[in-house]
Write a protein that holds these residues in place. Sequence first.
Motif, PDB file in Angstrom:
ATOM      1  N   LYS A 109       0.826  -1.208   0.000  1.00  7.75           N
ATOM      2  CA  LYS A 109       0.000   0.000   0.000  1.00  7.75           C
ATOM      3  C   LYS A 109       0.863   1.262   0.000  1.00  7.75           C
ATOM      4  N   ARG A 110       1.977   1.215   0.726  1.00 14.37           N
ATOM      5  CA  ARG A 110       2.856   2.391   0.819  1.00 14.37           C
ATOM      6  C   ARG A 110       3.640   2.624  -0.469  1.00 14.37           C
ATOM      7  N   PHE A 111       4.033   1.511  -1.126  1.00 17.79           N
ATOM      8  CA  PHE A 111       4.828   1.603  -2.351  1.00 17.79           C
ATOM      9  C   PHE A 111       4.145   0.813  -3.479  1.00 17.79           C
ATOM     10  N   PRO A 112       3.009   1.284  -3.976  1.00 19.71           N
ATOM     11  CA  PRO A 112       2.341   0.545  -5.059  1.00 19.71           C
ATOM     12  C   PRO A 112       3.190   0.555  -6.332  1.00 19.71           C
ATOM     13  N   VAL A 113       2.902  -0.396  -7.217  1.00 15.95           N
ATOM     14  CA  VAL A 113       3.594  -0.427  -8.507  1.00 15.95           C
ATOM     15  C   VAL A 113       3.414   0.921  -9.206  1.00 15.95           C
ATOM     16  N   GLY A 114       4.501   1.444  -9.741  1.00 16.50           N
ATOM     17  CA  GLY A 114       4.476   2.754 -10.386  1.00 16.50           C
ATOM     18  C   GLY A 114       4.959   3.885  -9.498  1.00 16.50           C
ATOM     19  N   SER A 115       5.126   3.625  -8.185  1.00 19.99           N
ATOM     20  CA  SER A 115       5.606   4.660  -7.269  1.00 19.99           C
ATOM     21  C   SER A 115       7.014   5.104  -7.627  1.00 19.99           C
ATOM     22  N   HIS A 116       7.276   6.398  -7.452  1.00 20.17           N
ATOM     23  CA  HIS A 116       8.634   6.917  -7.537  1.00 20.17           C
ATOM     24  C   HIS A 116       9.260   6.768  -6.149  1.00 20.17           C
ATOM     25  N   VAL A 117      10.487   6.257  -6.094  1.00 16.19           N
ATOM     26  CA  VAL A 117      11.128   6.029  -4.798  1.00 16.19           C
ATOM     27  C   VAL A 117      12.588   6.447  -4.843  1.00 16.19           C
TER      28      VAL A 117
END
Length: 372
Positions: A78-86
């Motif tokens: 939930k915190r880092f869904p697919v597509g997130s910029h990190v």
Amino acid sequence: MRGTVFWEPNRPLTIEEFHMPKPKAGELLIKTKACGVCHSDLHVLKGELPFSSPCVVGHEITGEVVEHGAHTDSGIIKRFPVGSHVVGAFIMPCGNCFFCVKGQEDLCEAFFAYNRAKGTLYDGETRLYLRSNGKPVYMYSMGGMAEYCVVPANALAVLPNSLPYTESAILGCAVFTAYGAMRHAAEMRAGDSVAVIGVGGVGSSCLQIAKAFGAAEIIAVDVLDEKLQNAKILGATHTINGLNEDVVDKIKEITGGRGVDVAVEALGKPLTFMQCTKSVRDGGKAVMIGLAATNAIGEVDITRLVRRQVKIIGSYGARARQDLPQVVKLAETGIFNLRDTVTRKCKFEEANAAFDDLNHGKIIGRAVIEVM
């Protein structure tokens, strides 16, 4: 995918084909967008810091989440869904060891026992295997100089869409290390006087963090006038060229004879170690963040150390889960100037040239390799 491989000291890096790495529980597969060029990597390439080889270096990354490891906690997904910029921190805490539980993630036992000692993640295995013969290649942190990398979720923070991938790569090491030095080791207070000895990528980040924390005087020390000019842009109130002036005498002159409240050594050399300890006031703090060649020794005046309550503190990085989001906020609000800290952008194929220039002092601030 392609990755940049270190084989042995003083041999050029080569670009090799790898099987696509697979994340495990609690890990994320990241499509690497950018990776910083750091002196810590250079120490490995020159054989000054022993590390498992062959390996992929690079530990200062930004990228996009493309996959979660099987059985990864739903909260992480939930915190880092697919597509997130990190953005990824180079110290990747396990979250469960003695030090992580105490909140000292920068001393994580698993990170040092597995990653730094063996070049693996915390099941004792690398995630990188050559496509040609299936042989393992080790990981310096996440092995960021590759088109994809596997990073434990504990080492990641969300990168706002307003921040660029390339410049933001330095948040995970250069800025992260500077923040840890000032926030935790120095315990810097507003109004303190600060000297930073060596103002490359990490040192120049220390200048900005000192300014953000309200330092009254910020003294930049280096031997290159170009770096000192850049230091003024980043917050230095005074500059000293160590080739032309006695560093300790000049720092004491600037501070009315006392010395600074906090001195930071960002080179890892015996000479600058000594300058750092001598330039702090009585009761001041000398913070060492520069890695040195194995078995390098720093000298200190023992009697002054005892009588004048000088504090010498080592600081390797910061605490990923609590500090990396704070570092990102400093950049997001513009308090930390990413644009003027990153002074060179390189192509993936230019890694050798970038490290060669770093070795010869030709990079003023920080160089970043744009991977995709």
